[in-house]
Motif scaffolding. Sequence first.
Motif, PDB file in Angstrom:
ATOM      1  N   THR C  69       0.853  -1.193   0.000  1.00  0.00           N
ATOM      2  CA  THR C  69       0.000   0.000   0.000  1.00  0.00           C
ATOM      3  C   THR C  69       0.890   1.246   0.000  1.00  0.00           C
ATOM      4  OG1 THR C  69      -0.126   0.159   2.401  1.00  0.00           O
ATOM      5  CG2 THR C  69      -1.833  -1.161   1.310  1.00  0.00           C
ATOM      6  N   VAL C  70       0.362   2.279  -0.613  1.00  0.00           N
ATOM      7  CA  VAL C  70       1.118   3.524  -0.673  1.00  0.00           C
ATOM      8  C   VAL C  70       1.393   4.021   0.741  1.00  0.00           C
ATOM      9  CG1 VAL C  70       1.117   5.896  -1.511  1.00  0.00           C
ATOM     10  CG2 VAL C  70       0.101   4.083  -2.905  1.00  0.00           C
ATOM     11  N   ALA C  71       0.443   3.817   1.624  1.00  0.00           N
ATOM     12  CA  ALA C  71       0.604   4.272   3.009  1.00  0.00           C
ATOM     13  C   ALA C  71       1.779   3.556   3.672  1.00  0.00           C
ATOM     14  CB  ALA C  71      -0.685   4.025   3.791  1.00  0.00           C
ATOM     15  N   ASP C  72       1.863   2.236   3.502  1.00  0.00           N
ATOM     16  CA  ASP C  72       2.983   1.495   4.088  1.00  0.00           C
ATOM     17  C   ASP C  72       4.305   1.981   3.511  1.00  0.00           C
ATOM     18  OD1 ASP C  72       1.294   0.040   5.585  1.00  0.00           O
ATOM     19  OD2 ASP C  72       1.414  -1.813   4.389  1.00  0.00           O
ATOM     20  N   LEU C  73       4.305   2.185   2.196  1.00  0.00           N
ATOM     21  CA  LEU C  73       5.529   2.613   1.531  1.00  0.00           C
ATOM     22  C   LEU C  73       5.967   3.976   2.070  1.00  0.00           C
ATOM     23  CD1 LEU C  73       7.627   2.056  -0.632  1.00  0.00           C
ATOM     24  CD2 LEU C  73       6.104   3.101  -2.306  1.00  0.00           C
ATOM     25  N   ASP C  74       5.011   4.899   2.124  1.00  0.00           N
ATOM     26  CA  ASP C  74       5.352   6.245   2.592  1.00  0.00           C
ATOM     27  C   ASP C  74       5.827   6.228   4.037  1.00  0.00           C
ATOM     28  OD1 ASP C  74       5.256   7.890   0.435  1.00  0.00           O
ATOM     29  OD2 ASP C  74       3.139   8.427   0.658  1.00  0.00           O
ATOM     30  N   ALA C  75       5.252   5.329   4.840  1.00  0.00           N
ATOM     31  CA  ALA C  75       5.676   5.242   6.238  1.00  0.00           C
ATOM     32  C   ALA C  75       7.140   4.832   6.303  1.00  0.00           C
ATOM     33  CB  ALA C  75       4.806   4.244   6.991  1.00  0.00           C
ATOM     34  N   ALA C  76       7.509   3.852   5.483  1.00  0.00           N
ATOM     35  CA  ALA C  76       8.898   3.379   5.491  1.00  0.00           C
ATOM     36  C   ALA C  76       9.839   4.457   4.965  1.00  0.00           C
ATOM     37  CB  ALA C  76       9.022   2.110   4.655  1.00  0.00           C
ATOM     38  N   LEU C  77       9.442   5.112   3.891  1.00  0.00           N
ATOM     39  CA  LEU C  77      10.306   6.143   3.302  1.00  0.00           C
ATOM     40  C   LEU C  77      10.396   7.349   4.222  1.00  0.00           C
ATOM     41  CD1 LEU C  77       9.099   6.133  -0.436  1.00  0.00           C
ATOM     42  CD2 LEU C  77      10.929   4.806   0.592  1.00  0.00           C
ATOM     43  N   GLY C  78       9.288   7.608   4.917  1.00  0.00           N
ATOM     44  CA  GLY C  78       9.218   8.773   5.795  1.00  0.00           C
ATOM     45  C   GLY C  78      10.312   8.744   6.849  1.00  0.00           C
ATOM     46  N   GLU C  79      10.713   7.541   7.266  1.00  0.00           N
ATOM     47  CA  GLU C  79      11.788   7.439   8.267  1.00  0.00           C
ATOM     48  C   GLU C  79      13.065   8.083   7.760  1.00  0.00           C
ATOM     49  OE1 GLU C  79      12.297   3.375   9.413  1.00  0.00           O
ATOM     50  OE2 GLU C  79      10.170   3.157   9.929  1.00  0.00           O
ATOM     51  N   VAL C 169      10.952  14.715   1.494  1.00  0.00           N
ATOM     52  CA  VAL C 169       9.786  15.331   2.117  1.00  0.00           C
ATOM     53  C   VAL C 169      10.127  16.797   2.354  1.00  0.00           C
ATOM     54  CG1 VAL C 169       8.368  15.364   4.207  1.00  0.00           C
ATOM     55  CG2 VAL C 169       9.099  13.179   3.215  1.00  0.00           C
ATOM     56  N   PRO C 170       9.260  17.708   1.927  1.00  0.00           N
ATOM     57  CA  PRO C 170       9.588  19.132   2.077  1.00  0.00           C
ATOM     58  C   PRO C 170       9.693  19.530   3.548  1.00  0.00           C
ATOM     59  CG  PRO C 170       7.342  18.840   1.248  1.00  0.00           C
ATOM     60  CD  PRO C 170       7.973  17.488   1.272  1.00  0.00           C
ATOM     61  N   ALA C 171      10.513  20.552   3.811  1.00  0.00           N
ATOM     62  CA  ALA C 171      10.725  21.004   5.189  1.00  0.00           C
ATOM     63  C   ALA C 171       9.400  21.406   5.837  1.00  0.00           C
ATOM     64  CB  ALA C 171      11.713  22.166   5.211  1.00  0.00           C
ATOM     65  N   VAL C 172       8.639  22.226   5.136  1.00  0.00           N
ATOM     66  CA  VAL C 172       7.290  22.520   5.633  1.00  0.00           C
ATOM     67  C   VAL C 172       6.305  22.388   4.499  1.00  0.00           C
ATOM     68  CG1 VAL C 172       8.080  24.120   7.424  1.00  0.00           C
ATOM     69  CG2 VAL C 172       7.415  24.982   5.185  1.00  0.00           C
TER      70      VAL C 172
END
Lengths: 473, 383, 300
Positions: C69-79, C169-172
Amino acid sequence: MPDALVADLRAALAPERVLAEPLELTLYARDAGIIEGHAHVVCFPLTTGEVQACVRIARAHGRPFTPRGSGTGLAGGAVPVEDPVVIVTTKMDRILEVDEEDRVAWVEPGVLNLDLTHSVAHLGLHYAPDPSSQQSCTVGGNVATNSGGPHCLLYGVTSAHVLAIEVVLADGSVALLGGVDAEPAGYDLRGAFVGSEGTMGIATRIAVRLTPTPPAVRTLLLDFLSVEGAAATVTGIIAAGIVPAALEMMDAEITRAVEDFVHAGFPRDAAAVLLVEVDGLPAGVEAAAQVVADVGRVHGARSTRVAADEAERALLWKGRKSAFGAIARIAPNYYLHDAVVPRTRLVEVLSRVYEIAARHRLVMMNVFHAGDGNLHPLIVFDRRENGVMERVTAAGEEIITACVEAGGVLSGEHGIGLEKRDYMPLIFGEADLDAQARLRHAFDPDGVANPTKVLPAGSRCGDLQRVPEGAWI
Amino acid sequence: MTLHLDDDELVSCVACGLCLPHCPTYRVTGEESASPRGRIAAMRAVQWSGAPLEGDFTRFMDLCVQCRACEAVCPSSVPFGHLMEGARETLASDTRYQPGWRRAGYRVLGRHRLLLTASTALAVGQRLRLVPRRFGLPRLALRRRPLVATGNDVWLFTGCVMDAWMRETHAAVMRVLAAAGAGVALPGPGAACCGALHEHAGLVEDAQRLARRVIGAFPGEAPVLVDSAGCGAALKGYGRLLGTPDAAEFSRRVMDVHEWLAARVDALPVPARRFPQLVAVQDPCHLRHVQKAHAHVRTVLGRYADLVELDDEGLCCGAGGAYAALHPDMAADIRARKVAAIARTGAVVVASANPGCAMHLAVAGLDVRHPLEIVDEVIRDGR
Amino acid sequence: MSGGAINDGALATFAEEVGADGPVACVGGRTQWSVGGAVEAGTREVRAPAGIAEYEPAEMVVRCGAGTTVADLDAALGEKSQCVALPAWDGATVGGVLAVGRSGIRRLGYGPVRDTLLEARYVSAEGRLVKAGGPVVKNVSGFDLCRLLVGSLGTLGLLAQVVLRCRPVPAVSRWFAGELDPFELRLRLHRPTSILWDGTTTWLLLEGHPDDVAAQAAFARAPEVDGPPPLPTGGRRSVRPSELRALTGRFVAEVGVGIVHTAEAQPPAALSPGAVELNRRIKHEFDPSGRLNPGRSVLA
Ligand SMILES: Cc1cc2nc3c(=O)[nH]c(=O)nc-3n(C[C@H](O)[C@H](O)[C@@H](O)COP(=O)(O)OP(=O)(O)OC[C@H]3O[C@@H](n4cnc5c(N)ncnc54)[C@H](O)[C@@H]3O)c2cc1C
Ligand SMILES: Cc1cc2nc3c(=O)[nH]c(=O)nc-3n(C[C@H](O)[C@H](O)[C@H](O)COP(=O)(O)OP(=O)(O)OC[C@H]3O[C@@H](n4cnc5c(N)ncnc54)[C@H](O)[C@@H]3O)c2cc1C
Ligand code: SF4
Ligand code: SF4
């Protein structure tokens, strides 16, 4: 005595726009690469209708056709093989429409890349893909090879800037691929056509996206005492979350040669330099430039020079873009390679590339788009030296293999054409090539559009392509 | 069949195509045969593969304006000008490339008195409306006031057509030089013609003969200033044309008049009022691509007028010495681009440091002046 | 980080599952199941493998199963402060988002979904694993099958594993809204991430360095809001960006992009006859028997 094909073409176009004399044909035997072929006849249509006529007449006489723009391609894409009708787009060079609000321009395929940018500069816009050949190459050729350039790191290569293409297909019919709206219906035919190197038809009108010129730009020159330090900086910048507009690297040899040529103050004793450009809004640009400088320092940058004004920036870029000028001082011929490797493996691949050149006793330099891992090993030589071509070719093959072994691909921007066609099995299996052949087949069931290019013979399972008879060097 | 070209020079083109957009004839046609790369490929076909000289090859060579823009931008430093002159030399000697009437025309240039007489006849013809406008000649003077030397700090090269047709320009140049404090010496009749057109046409022996005469007409050490970019390039090339130390020494003394003035621009009077109109600067090819002295025009002229640059990166205007007369249609097509580029600047006055360009552009209805004519006008107005 | 949850074995198993005959459809999160028409009854359903196979943050590309899922992927990348430019609706899978090919409301800043896919391994109608593209950010080796697959609704091949381009991920990231002229904003602001407009109110998403966002917001003179408006989900239409000016009725439009979200369903967009024929031929080449997602069509 002109043959019937030539006579039909002359009747359909105009006699003076159809060339068939031997010396005239010689001039269309090659592009900027090193492979030669032979054209049967060369024609210069002015309109989509005339392109259709050329294709239909070629077919009626059982001849294939090869599209050609400025002939600056390096992979032999425009080299005529199987005695084709060469259809040159250079006389279709009008900018048809510029829509300032939608930031879209409709152009004919023969418009030169840099002419397009110049013509919209007064609107604060530009055409973003900027191949080093941008002064000379056509937008049609860019579309057909999916060209890139230094500033494609941030802005994306040609495919990201082409919205719609009017194409004359191999049967002479016309189709409009894509559209200037955001989500055209159907499969992404536009995307499939971009990079097809003339094998899916001829682009006759192209809608491209125009990009606003950024409000702030910073250009930095970082100077290193080791190639490793420069390469580690490249990875470090990307890892730090910065996507520069451009991130270019030049090794010691090319830096010295460039400096002697342009006198821009490049350090003659550096092992490598990085030319980094960040653009956007002022605060972000300032912060990104700081990160770039910091990362460089961590990895041993000896100095960081920030272009003080537009003149200095232009001078630094002139240095990068005249790399080809500089090498002429070393030897008369060059062979420019083009492969992409994962950016984290730059150091390792570069050292292999140097080792290969040394083993073949060749002079090699590197000036390349480091930010996206797009290597351009440049071998300089004198063609008249005995046996040198064999060494150049052998080294080239080893370089490609080394890049592929590092998880890379055959070409980042020059395309496959004839030059790398037979290397395709290095990265694609039989089923993969078959799928590509099917796509080609959907556009051109009889294989008459630029035959023998891109896909190796026999890509289509059970459907052997004709083997080229073109003259090779 | 061979062209007698240097193989080293011929091999140096890597066919990259970076010269294409800078070539005026390629810009008009989009055809390889009218491009530097194509012309070199054709030379190779003759020299290395025995293609015939007559016919297409001659046609391709003849259509070249010899502006040498390609040479200036070539990353591989291909000496295109030299290759083209060599090819034409072979054509002139081995084929009927330069028929008798053309040769006779070029010879007139070296015979100044004959040229002056012919010019007067033309001027009369113009008054009687016997000379069609499309010939592109300026309105010639019926009488020419003689120039008078003012000293011997510098020489001024006066030349053939320019002296016959545009002597007023020389007069203006001499006034500007005087304003900078320089006394000007004038050459004797030996300096009748620089021989550039002969050299371009492949008539190398004629060119060499004229060169020797010119050198003899400028004794001493004083700089030889030239106010016509085409002649200046030729004079600077004598060292190579004749291959003698004397000729090389002479060439070192040659300077474009702007080049000389630029180094002394502070000696020129401060203008009381600037030139009232915006001036578009047109760079003659032989100033920009060959002498690379175009910046000096801006240094000098910029002191007196507001300048605007063209956006065509110095693309040729199509004049090309005798080219406009021999290829009027192509020359006019090339000029159309230049006229459009000038129109984009919005300027009404154009400065050109080459009389050939000035005449050619004037035919298109533009107000073209020599840069130093503008400077002269401002200086005189200020008095 | 290297997940290893999905390996070559998983791809081979998926290919076997798809097999070489009988109608088959790939299911993602079923969030856009109806796009392109209903799948014929009796069609076997399969699911693409999920999980991250390879992620090297310094490379800014990620290899994952199409069923992730895109959500799972983004969670992992978000780290690692990265993300992918794919719209992350609840439950949506990477394969589904790519197959549908519709970009999210950040397209103005991030570019379309089709520019995100670098390499695809998919199962063909013959049940074979096929590779398209390559794992690097720039590649012109051969024809661009990746772009053909994006938006193909699973009718040319079923995505098993993909390599995607990541973005920092953008700063703000701040939303603003007010009664502003969205077209003027689009011309005056430098690369805003999103401009939405419902005919009255304009929503503006600004991202990047805090000072730049503040300066651009001050220029726009709009107060900050929590987020974008709810999008009408009944229909979706794509027009030339400048044509948005003439819109009436109830809608939310993506200014500068040209996507209009409406409550009522929208008729399919027209295509030139030449392009229709090419679509037909491509489908025929890749899936002659029509077994992939039968009943569904990119032209419906
Ligand atoms: C309320 C709501 C509103 C939404 N609005 C938007 C919007 O405005 N913009 C937007 O871009 N998206 C929107 N989405 C949709 C979503 O973000 C994706 O676009 C969607 O397609 C996600 O895929 P899925 O996994 O749910 O696919 P599914 O719905 O399961 O499948 C969609 C299609 O993709 C095919 N497919 C699925 N997986 C594969 C595979 N591995 N290989 C080949 N084909 C496959 C299926 O066969 C089917 O044809 C919305 C979703 C919801 C729930
Ligand atoms: C010095 C130098 C630097 C270069 N730098 C770069 C660079 O930085 N990045 C880069 O990407 N490339 C670079 N190139 C390669 C080359 O310039 C590009 O590939 C360019 O896009 C080719 O354009 P062209 O008009 O010359 O096309 P051509 O060489 O004439 O043709 C290229 C291919 O496109 C096809 N084609 C041309 N026009 C059409 C049309 N209208 N419809 C369909 N097919 C068509 C031809 O059949 C052929 O296969 C460089 C080349 C040189 C010589
Ligand atoms: S003349 Fe120079 S610029 Fe022109 S193609 Fe040859 S090498 Fe390139
Ligand atoms: S000299 Fe001028 S006209 Fe001749 S090939 Fe070079 S650029 Fe073209």
